[in-house]
Design a protein around this motif. Structure first.
Motif, short mmCIF file in Angstrom:
data_model
loop_
_atom_site.label_atom_id
_atom_site.label_comp_id
_atom_site.label_asym_id
_atom_site.label_seq_id
_atom_site.Cartn_x
_atom_site.Cartn_y
_atom_site.Cartn_z
N TRP A 55 56.14 46.20 21.29
CA TRP A 55 56.78 45.62 22.70
C TRP A 55 58.09 46.11 23.07
N HIS A 114 48.83 46.78 25.84
CA HIS A 114 47.94 45.69 25.32
C HIS A 114 47.11 46.43 24.23
N THR A 159 58.87 48.38 26.28
CA THR A 159 59.66 47.65 27.21
C THR A 159 61.07 48.71 27.20
N ILE A 212 53.07 36.11 27.60
CA ILE A 212 51.86 35.80 26.68
C ILE A 212 52.24 36.22 25.29
N PHE A 213 52.82 37.33 24.89
CA PHE A 213 53.29 38.19 23.81
C PHE A 213 54.27 36.92 23.29
N ARG A 231 50.09 49.93 31.03
CA ARG A 231 49.78 48.62 30.67
C ARG A 231 48.68 48.33 29.79
N PRO A 247 53.40 41.73 36.39
CA PRO A 247 53.18 42.08 35.21
C PRO A 247 54.04 41.65 33.84
N ASP A 288 52.52 39.58 30.70
CA ASP A 288 52.15 40.21 29.47
C ASP A 288 53.17 39.84 28.49
N ASP A 289 54.40 39.87 28.91
CA ASP A 289 55.68 39.45 28.04
C ASP A 289 55.46 38.06 27.75
#
Length: 329
Positions: free
Chosen positions: A322, A286, A326, A90-91, A282, A84, A87-88
């Motif tokens: 985020w 998004h 997080t 891509i961000f 998740r 997972p 995701d970070d």
């Protein structure tokens, strides 16, 4: 005279050409040389002064930031797939791509805003000197010695052009091309058209100064009025994020407990038994990132009249989302 040496070319020159024809040929070759010198001018400026060039042309920042973001993205995906944490990856890849451009856009907008603040004073001073009997070139030369903040370097460039024989109208058009803003284009178009029509330039300059002052006043009023909507956009996002956080901290554990109980009771094939809390959180993560990014673009368009101005809002709102997911969810 050997015209081949003058033109520095190998094409045949008829010695019977008259002076006018030869002069036209010389002018044509000079124009071609000027056009060739203008090619890749931005690249030459970038090599000489990268920071100033990127401030003047923020779009070109993507040429540097996008490859860096792609390298970071590919490296992160290869090392972390299918965890997972991608995701970070891509961000932060998106942040790397747009953050430098947002900084440059903001610097350019501040620079142009300061120039537009001094524009009415500059036009008004030129008008007064023209009314006193000075020529336009002499007026600009005199004004260039004064202090007009961010506009002073541009006035000096105009004065340099006019000292080389460029007309006042042409130097204004060059200035408008460099700035590329609606207010400056409007003022320059008004002055050049009136000058071509044969009107009194001093009166036209005074009218352009008044017009610029009124436009800036309207822009300030619009920004003040739209600030309310900017606050609304931020508050709406925070409410959205609060609701998502409450769902993730209260609804999700309850659903997970109910799903586990359903599974233990032999109803694992039902919806409750198939509930995945990590997947739900998740998906909400998004949704929060997408909501923050596009809310920022809307805030920039509404608050400052440009989507590019919304990149900074997109970065702030997306980063808040985020951090929330997080460290707190």
């Amino acid at each position: 005279m050997e015209w081949k040496k003058l033109f520095k070319t190998n094409f045949p020159v008829d010695p019977n050409f008259d002076e006018e024809t030869l002069r036209q040929m010389e002018d044509a070759i000079v124009r071609v040389g000027l056009e060739n010198s203008r090619k890749n001018v931005v690249l030459k400026q970038f090599i000489k002064d990268p920071y100033t060039t990127l401030c003047a042309y923020p779009d070109y920042t993507f040429i540097i930031s996008t490859p860096v973001a792609l390298v970071f993205l590919i490296t992160g995906l290869v090392r972390n797939w299918p965890n997972p944490i991608i995701d970070d990856v891509i961000f932060f890849s998106v942040l790397i791509a747009i953050f430098p451009a947002s900084v440059m856009y903001q610097k350019k907008m501040k620079h142009i805003t300061k120039i537009e603040e001094y524009l009415p004073t500059f036009l008004r001073d030129i008008s007064e000197m023209s009314r006193a009997g000075l020529t336009l070139s002499r007026s600009v030369a005199t004004v260039a010695k004064g202090e007009y903040g961010e506009l002073s370097p541009e006035i000096k460039k105009m004065n340099d052009l006019m000292s080389w024989g460029v007309s006042f109208e042409r130097s204004l058009l060059t200035f408008a091309y460099r700035m590329n803003t609606a207010l400056i284009d409007r003022s320059v178009a008004l002055i050049t058209q009136a000058s071509k029509a044969g009107g009194r330039v001093s009166q036209v300059l005074e009218a352009a100064a008044r017009d610029s002052t009124e436009v800036k006043q309207l822009e300030r009023e619009r920004k003040g009025n739209m600030m309310v909507y900017l606050v609304i956009i931020y508050m709406s996002f925070f409410v959205f994020l609060f609701v998502i956080a409450m769902l993730s901290m209260t609804f999700v554990p309850t659903m997970a407990t109910a799903g586990q109980a359903a599974t233990d009771a032999g109803a694992g094939g039902q919806f409750m038994g198939a509930f995945d809390p990590d997947l739900f959180i998740r998906v909400m993560f998004h949704a929060s990132l997408v909501q923050g990014f596009f809310s920022g673009l809307v805030a920039g368009q509404m608050g400052e009249g440009a989507i590019s101005a919304g990149l900074k809002h997109s970065i702030v709102l997306s980063f808040i989302a985020w951090v929330t997911f997080t460290f707190f969810i």
